[in-house]
Design an enzyme around this catalytic site. Structure first.
Site, PDB file in Angstrom:
ATOM      1  N   LYS A   1      12.448 -15.845  -8.384  1.00 28.50           N
ATOM      2  CA  LYS A   1      11.967 -14.789  -9.267  1.00 28.50           C
ATOM      3  C   LYS A   1      11.228 -15.405 -10.461  1.00 28.50           C
ATOM      4  O   LYS A   1      11.760 -16.309 -11.118  1.00 28.50           O
ATOM      5  CB  LYS A   1      13.163 -13.958  -9.743  1.00 28.50           C
ATOM      6  CG  LYS A   1      12.761 -12.749 -10.538  1.00 28.50           C
ATOM      7  CD  LYS A   1      13.967 -11.975 -11.028  1.00 28.50           C
ATOM      8  CE  LYS A   1      13.509 -10.838 -11.919  1.00 28.50           C
ATOM      9  NZ  LYS A   1      14.563 -10.282 -12.722  1.00 28.50           N
TER      10      LYS A   1
ATOM     11  N   ASP B   1      -7.635  -9.194  10.013  1.00 35.63           N
ATOM     12  CA  ASP B   1      -7.801  -7.783  10.369  1.00 35.63           C
ATOM     13  C   ASP B   1      -7.226  -7.589  11.773  1.00 35.63           C
ATOM     14  O   ASP B   1      -7.797  -8.064  12.758  1.00 35.63           O
ATOM     15  CB  ASP B   1      -9.277  -7.387  10.316  1.00 35.63           C
ATOM     16  CG  ASP B   1      -9.443  -5.879  10.434  1.00 35.63           C
ATOM     17  OD1 ASP B   1      -8.853  -5.279  11.361  1.00 35.63           O
ATOM     18  OD2 ASP B   1     -10.152  -5.293   9.596  1.00 35.63           O
TER      19      ASP B   1
ATOM     20  N   ASN C   1       0.855  -1.179   0.000  1.00 36.17           N
ATOM     21  CA  ASN C   1       0.000   0.000   0.000  1.00 36.17           C
ATOM     22  C   ASN C   1       0.892   1.228   0.000  1.00 36.17           C
ATOM     23  O   ASN C   1       2.008   1.167   0.505  1.00 36.17           O
ATOM     24  CB  ASN C   1      -0.853   0.036   1.268  1.00 36.17           C
ATOM     25  CG  ASN C   1      -2.052  -0.881   1.183  1.00 36.17           C
ATOM     26  OD1 ASN C   1      -2.432  -1.333   0.115  1.00 36.17           O
ATOM     27  ND2 ASN C   1      -2.635  -1.167   2.324  1.00 36.17           N
TER      28      ASN C   1
HETATM   29  N1  CTP Z   1      -6.400  -2.624   9.637  1.00 37.24           N
HETATM   30  C1  CTP Z   1      -5.827  -3.691  10.297  1.00 37.24           C
HETATM   31  N2  CTP Z   1      -5.685  -4.888   9.662  1.00 37.24           N
HETATM   32  C2  CTP Z   1      -6.094  -5.044   8.381  1.00 37.24           C
HETATM   33  C3  CTP Z   1      -6.674  -3.958   7.699  1.00 37.24           C
HETATM   34  C4  CTP Z   1      -6.804  -2.754   8.363  1.00 37.24           C
HETATM   35  O1  CTP Z   1      -5.454  -3.548  11.466  1.00 37.24           O
HETATM   36  N3  CTP Z   1      -5.926  -6.215   7.795  1.00 37.24           N
HETATM   37  C5  CTP Z   1      -6.597  -1.367  10.376  1.00 37.24           C
HETATM   38  C6  CTP Z   1      -5.788  -0.196   9.859  1.00 37.24           C
HETATM   39  O2  CTP Z   1      -4.537  -0.107  10.509  1.00 37.24           O
HETATM   40  C7  CTP Z   1      -6.689   0.978  10.204  1.00 37.24           C
HETATM   41  C8  CTP Z   1      -8.081   0.409  10.059  1.00 37.24           C
HETATM   42  O3  CTP Z   1      -7.935  -0.998  10.219  1.00 37.24           O
HETATM   43  O4  CTP Z   1      -6.549   1.373  11.557  1.00 37.24           O
HETATM   44  C9  CTP Z   1      -8.764   0.700   8.763  1.00 37.24           C
HETATM   45  O5  CTP Z   1      -7.914   0.386   7.677  1.00 37.24           O
HETATM   46  P1  CTP Z   1      -8.380   0.637   6.187  1.00 37.24           P
HETATM   47  O6  CTP Z   1      -7.342   0.146   5.266  1.00 37.24           O
HETATM   48  O7  CTP Z   1      -8.869   2.056   6.042  1.00 37.24           O
HETATM   49  O8  CTP Z   1      -9.701  -0.255   6.124  1.00 37.24           O
HETATM   50  P2  CTP Z   1      -9.955  -1.718   5.673  1.00 37.24           P
HETATM   51  O9  CTP Z   1     -10.382  -2.483   6.904  1.00 37.24           O
HETATM   52  O10 CTP Z   1      -8.811  -2.287   4.936  1.00 37.24           O
HETATM   53  O11 CTP Z   1     -11.245  -1.531   4.763  1.00 37.24           O
HETATM   54  P3  CTP Z   1     -11.344  -1.043   3.199  1.00 37.24           P
HETATM   55  O12 CTP Z   1     -10.125  -1.593   2.524  1.00 37.24           O
HETATM   56  O13 CTP Z   1     -12.617  -1.675   2.760  1.00 37.24           O
HETATM   57  O14 CTP Z   1     -11.427   0.425   3.223  1.00 37.24           O
END
Ligand code: CTP
Length: 393
Positions: free
Chosen positions: A286, A303, A207
């Site tokens: 690779k 998550d 990302n």
């Molecule tokens: N986050 C996390 N673990 C993941 C994805 C997200 O801990 N696998 C946490 C991020 O650090 C942030 C929050 O969740 O604090 C939201 O992250 P974001 O990327 O905005 O959201 P997503 O849950 O990935 O949802 P989407 O991609 O649908 O926006």
């Protein structure tokens, strides 16, 4: 941090040249700096250098008649918010520990009403010398703050403990002295930066995240007195002073590191831009260009934030939401889905790769917009907001 009046004492060590850079950084950060030197320090760097950098008269003589009542030894420290001696030689540490007042710096230290900080700089053997260690222990017992020293290569060619902290580190530590200790005694666990999900030995999915917001927040939590563990994905950023950093690559490594520490944390802040998917058919070597285009299969990553928030004795959880549109609607749904008491939401266009950010805070009471600000200022503000919502310790 608001502007302060800083009295900088420079004593006679090679590190005096770094005090010139320190002066420049203090002035750049908006502080007023007055410099006092020992006679020995003027052999290393001239007062003119400090005068030019600070924009103020430099004093090196106890008998200097310039202060209006000829009381330089009292007046200069009376108008300061803090007196920092950097570099502080073994000789000066001895004098301060024993109340010797025989030059301007030692007299100012004795007559001061403001806090005193010393940043020792000397050869490693001089630092380790039992007499010097006794003096440093006495200074600590007297309430003097001792910044450093660091370990590393020394001007004398030896390697060991005794180097003065770098000017940037001194600035960071000095500014932290004035921050209200809203998180004193709290353990903060955080994630920051991106994660990297390998496709093969040289490629991966990631990302866009500089890690700047997370690192600024780690620094702000530490400044507020917290013990901070920062689980960081790959960023080019230096670890903030006094923060414990655990380096990880993939989301699963981040998940494992966080869950190992979540049990003892009071607060968890998920700032990392975690990759939602990893590569199921990761290649060991690779991938070579062949006849067909490789097919990458993805599977979902755990998550981290939602998992920590659902632990039986969950720490107080703060999430971040990066959206590219429908900020309030998506962020609100995210906060409810992940069950976090506080969510910081921003539009990626306003934050990514920039030094400023503009966020919306979401909690049970609704949403509150904060004005656009510098990421470090925003981090300090977020610590205030977080501390105000914390359950009592
Ligand atoms: N986050 C996390 N673990 C993941 C994805 C997200 O801990 N696998 C946490 C991020 O650090 C942030 C929050 O969740 O604090 C939201 O992250 P974001 O990327 O905005 O959201 P997503 O849950 O990935 O949802 P989407 O991609 O649908 O926006």
């Amino acid at each position: 941090m608001s502007a302060r009046r800083i009295l900088l004492g420079v004593t006679g060590g090679v590190a005096a040249y770094k005090a010139a850079e320190f002066t420049r950084l203090l002035v750049k950060a908006g502080h007023t700096v007055e410099v006092v030197m020992t006679e020995a320090a003027t052999r290393f760097v001239t007062p003119v250098t400090f005068q030019a950098l600070s924009g103020n008269a430099v004093y090196a003589d106890l008998w200097d008649p310039r202060p209006h009542n000829a009381m330089a030894h009292i007046e200069l420290s009376r108008r300061a918010d803090v007196f920092i001696i950097a570099p502080a030689t073994a000789n000066t540490l001895y004098k301060l520990a024993h109340g010797v007042s025989d030059d301007l710096i030692s007299t100012l230290a004795a007559a001061r009403t403001c806090p005193l900080v010393v940043a020792p700089a000397m050869n490693r053997q001089m630092w380790a010398n039992p007499a010097n260690q006794r003096n440093v222990a006495q200074l600590r017992a007297d309430g003097v703050q001792v910044f450093g020293p660091a370990s590393g290569e020394q001007a004398c060619g030896e390697v060991g403990e005794g180097r003065m902290l770098e000017p940037e580190q001194l600035l960071e530590r000095l500014e932290a002295l004035f921050v209200p200790q809203r998180l004193a005694g709290r353990k903060v666990l955080m994630t920051a930066g991106p994660t990297f999900e390998p496709i093969d030995a040289v490629r991966g999915i990631t990302n866009i995240s500089s890690g700047k917001m997370g690192y600024a927040l780690a620094r702000a939590c530490r400044n507020a007195g917290a013990e901070v563990t920062l689980v960081s994905g790959p960023t080019g950023l230096p670890c903030p002073e006094g923060v414990q950093r655990l380096d990880v690559g993939t989301a699963r490594e981040m998940y494992d590191a966080v869950l190992r520490h979540a049990g003892s944390a009071d607060i968890f802040i998920g700032v990392a831009a975690v990759a939602d998917y990893r590569v199921r058919n990761r290649a060991e070597h690779k991938l070579k260009k062949g006849d067909s285009v490789p097919v990458i299969e993805l599977e979902e990553n755990p998550d981290i934030l939602a998992t920590v928030a659902s632990l039986p004795a969950a720490p107080f959880c703060v999430g971040f939401a990066a959206e590219s549109r429908n900020l309030l609607e998506y962020a609100d749904a995210k906060r409810r889905r992940k069950k976090v008491p506080l969510l910081v939401a921003n539009l990626v266009q306003k934050a990514m790769g920039r030094d400023t950010n503009e966020v919306l805070l979401l909690d049970d009471a609704g949403s509150h917009a904060l004005p656009e600000m510098d990421k470090q200022a925003l981090a300090a503000r977020l610590v205030e907001e977080l501390a105000a919502r914390l359950p009592p310790a």
